[in-house]
Scaffold this active site. Sequence first.
Site, mmCIF file in Angstrom:
data_model
loop_
_atom_site.group_PDB
_atom_site.id
_atom_site.type_symbol
_atom_site.label_atom_id
_atom_site.label_comp_id
_atom_site.label_asym_id
_atom_site.label_seq_id
_atom_site.Cartn_x
_atom_site.Cartn_y
_atom_site.Cartn_z
ATOM 1 N N HIS A 24 0.864 -1.189 0.000
ATOM 2 C CA HIS A 24 0.000 0.000 0.000
ATOM 3 C C HIS A 24 0.898 1.236 0.000
ATOM 4 C CE1 HIS A 24 -4.150 1.635 1.039
ATOM 5 N NE2 HIS A 24 -3.371 2.705 0.958
ATOM 6 N N HIS A 26 1.327 4.835 -2.357
ATOM 7 C CA HIS A 26 0.791 5.676 -3.427
ATOM 8 C C HIS A 26 1.896 6.418 -4.163
ATOM 9 C CE1 HIS A 26 -3.586 5.464 -2.456
ATOM 10 N NE2 HIS A 26 -3.128 5.176 -1.246
ATOM 11 N N ASP A 28 1.612 9.129 -6.021
ATOM 12 C CA ASP A 28 1.503 10.572 -5.813
ATOM 13 C C ASP A 28 1.684 10.970 -4.358
ATOM 14 O OD1 ASP A 28 -0.861 9.305 -5.199
ATOM 15 O OD2 ASP A 28 -2.165 10.845 -6.040
ATOM 16 N N GLY A 185 -9.604 7.743 -2.436
ATOM 17 C CA GLY A 185 -10.189 9.071 -2.288
ATOM 18 C C GLY A 185 -11.075 9.120 -1.054
ATOM 19 N N HIS A 212 -9.757 0.525 -0.705
ATOM 20 C CA HIS A 212 -9.654 1.380 0.478
ATOM 21 C C HIS A 212 -10.971 1.279 1.252
ATOM 22 C CE1 HIS A 212 -6.146 3.276 -1.387
ATOM 23 N NE2 HIS A 212 -5.947 3.953 -0.270
ATOM 24 N N GLU A 215 -11.049 3.120 6.729
ATOM 25 C CA GLU A 215 -10.094 4.159 7.113
ATOM 26 C C GLU A 215 -10.862 5.369 7.637
ATOM 27 O OE1 GLU A 215 -6.354 6.716 5.214
ATOM 28 O OE2 GLU A 215 -7.907 5.890 3.899
ATOM 29 N N ASP A 312 1.660 3.909 3.097
ATOM 30 C CA ASP A 312 0.573 4.695 2.513
ATOM 31 C C ASP A 312 1.160 5.799 1.636
ATOM 32 O OD1 ASP A 312 -2.025 5.371 1.898
ATOM 33 O OD2 ASP A 312 -2.398 6.464 3.750
#
Length: 376
Positions: A24, A26, A28, A185, A212, A215, A312
């Site tokens: 996991h 990302h 970006d 998102g 996701h 969370e 993350d």
Amino acid sequence: MTELDEDYTIGRVNLRDLPKVSLHDHLDGGLRPQTIIELADEAGVDVPESDAAALGDWFLTQCNAGNLVDYLTTFDLTTSVMQTADALERIAREFVLDLSADGVVYGEVRWAPEQHLARGLSLDQAVEAVQSGLEAGVTEVERQGRSMRVGQLVTAMRHADRGLEVAELAVRHRDRGVVGFDIAGAEAGFPPSRHRLAFDYLAQNHLPVTVHAGEADGLLSIESALFDGRALRLGHGVRLAEDVTIERADADSTYVTLGELAEWVKDREIALELSPSSNLQTGAIAAWGSELADHPFDLFYQLGFRVTVNVDNRTQSGTTLTRELSLLADAFTYDLADLETFQLNAASAAFLPLEEREDLADVISQGFEDAESYGA
């Protein structure tokens, strides 16, 4: 001193030298601050700080708001400099180099191509650019005498309406670097059921899915990830602890009861992609406390869930996988055997064929054995 300069050890073993699996992570959320500054200058994008160290601190400050929505606003900056093929290639290449420097031998890189079309790229061109960068990074790692493997997790934004289109994109590139699909998102108000057609298509084409869930929303979101999304892993999933009841009969006796949802996740060994630092930043563990020691990670581990450790977003959390493992070891007095279990859990949950997962597990076990022998 940068985070990668820090030494994290257990006994005489440097945790950075241990082989790791990153599930996991990302794209970006893992840009080097200096790269952001340089690309922003080229693209005419304003940055809040012109010094790399100060920009790294800015991300940390912005992301410690205690909720997911504010945390996500920092991605406006990172995605703004990721709108050309050259930028995507550079960022993906550097991402691989940073993974390798962290001891990662297998990594799944998730990102949402639909967020990178502002300067004329098509969805396919964006995926191809990232794949080119990932492959260049792997080649550079191999030249340095190390070995690693990476795959793309193509992600759809859960608040948008392009889920099926992005699912079709992922399937088109499954033999060219894409290993799975995700939605990401703002979670609350945007359940996985909104993308049921996309998940149906992925199931028909046998492409694995992580979602996701759990969370910034609770058990219903997790249920939808499993039912509508057919998720094989849960992105974070930390709020599954809401389905765990702990009762203290007396000072010496504690009884734990799992609800049906928690029991299902545990019994089917659905991996939890837990991200300790990020979960603190977004307030995902607010129901249990505000310190790492309050994180349900150890509860899940002691109960036999398939827990994995993740970053993350390296930039937003100012962290590495090595650091996350060290933080957990300090909070819960874990030893190297525990850390090896977390990596083997991740290897088992990787979106790879069975034989390749078994080979990855062998690499993990041998690496830990070698590190322990060297540190003895």
